[in-house]
Design a protein around this motif. Structure first.
Motif, PDB file in Angstrom:
ATOM      1  N   UNK A 163       0.819  -1.208   0.000  1.00  0.00           N
ATOM      2  CA  UNK A 163       0.000   0.000   0.000  1.00  0.00           C
ATOM      3  C   UNK A 163       0.855   1.261   0.000  1.00  0.00           C
ATOM      4  N   UNK A 164       2.036   1.176   0.617  1.00  0.00           N
ATOM      5  CA  UNK A 164       2.915   2.351   0.715  1.00  0.00           C
ATOM      6  C   UNK A 164       3.555   2.728  -0.613  1.00  0.00           C
ATOM      7  N   UNK A 165       3.514   1.841  -1.582  1.00  0.00           N
ATOM      8  CA  UNK A 165       4.105   2.154  -2.886  1.00  0.00           C
ATOM      9  C   UNK A 165       3.356   3.316  -3.546  1.00  0.00           C
ATOM     10  N   UNK A 166       2.033   3.334  -3.386  1.00  0.00           N
ATOM     11  CA  UNK A 166       1.244   4.401  -4.006  1.00  0.00           C
ATOM     12  C   UNK A 166       0.330   5.117  -3.012  1.00  0.00           C
ATOM     13  N   UNK A 167       0.456   4.814  -1.724  1.00  0.00           N
ATOM     14  CA  UNK A 167      -0.447   5.377  -0.739  1.00  0.00           C
ATOM     15  C   UNK A 167       0.146   6.528   0.048  1.00  0.00           C
ATOM     16  N   UNK A 168      -0.656   7.060   0.971  1.00  0.00           N
ATOM     17  CA  UNK A 168      -0.215   8.149   1.841  1.00  0.00           C
ATOM     18  C   UNK A 168       0.543   7.564   3.024  1.00  0.00           C
TER      19      UNK A 168
END
Length: 207
Positions: free
Chosen positions: A60-65
């Motif tokens: 999720x951290x690849x494209x998330x906040x």
């Protein structure tokens, strides 16, 4: 397999993982891990709980906040010792990653959870969510496996075979679907117990 995944998953990457056993030291002290078979059982459980959560947050951290995800992961980590260990590894991983993949985007992070640091570094290096998940899942078992060799003197060839049998693909497939609400009470208790005992006697690992 991309270069970023190879570098981050390499045991020589100076991310601080060598100082953490992932619960293996406490489990071994309690007689719950004594050989390769009991280690395999422990790692399989760790992969499907802590490993899956870490993999999902890394993906999720690849494209998330990152700040929102960090708070979400904090909420899913009830053990103070687990949170401290995760942030210590995150800080070390981020420090090494900033040298390998310098980016102003990383300035937004200071001492993130380990999984968030992995996802952030994969992002700035141009990797994918699947690669971030695979890296986090692999590290969730490879580090503890290495710790078992050092703690118990297990056969490194057999321990490596144990890691090779772990079903990382299934965990990665599930991790990229969303953020799970999973807990690992035994790992939480092991972490907090280890932290208390570590204050009274010398242990090989910080956690």
């Amino acid at each position: 397999m991309s270069a970023v995944l190879l570098v981050l998953a390499d045991s020589r990457f100076p991310g601080g993982g060598h100082a953490h056993s992932g619960g293996v030291e406490e489990a071994a002290a309690r007689g719950l891990i004594t050989d390769e078979n009991s280690l395999e059982s422990f790692l399989a459980g760790r992969l499907r709980t802590n490993g899956l959560v870490s993999a999902a947050f890394a993906a999720a951290a690849v494209d998330g906040d990152w700040s929102t995800l960090d708070v979400e992961l904090d909420a899913r980590t009830p053990s103070p010792a687990q949170r401290a260990a995760s942030r210590a590894q995150g800080k070390s991983t981020l420090r090494a990653g900033r040298v390998a993949w310098p980016s102003p985007r990383l300035d937004a992070l200071s001492q993130p959870h380990h999984a968030i640091a992995i996802g952030a570094l994969v992002h700035v290096a141009g990797g994918t969510a699947e690669e971030a998940a695979e890296c986090a899942a692999y590290l969730s078992v490879s580090g503890p496996a290495s710790a078992a060799v050092r703690l118990l003197g297990l056969d490194p060839f057999r321990v490596n075979a144990v890691v090779a049998r772990m079903d990382l693909a299934a965990v990665v497939e599930e991790a990229v679907k969303g953020l799970p609400m999973l807990g690992a009470p035994a790992l939480d208790l092991f972490a907090d117990s280890h932290a208390r005992i570590h204050q009274q006697e010398v242990r090989l690992f910080v956690s």
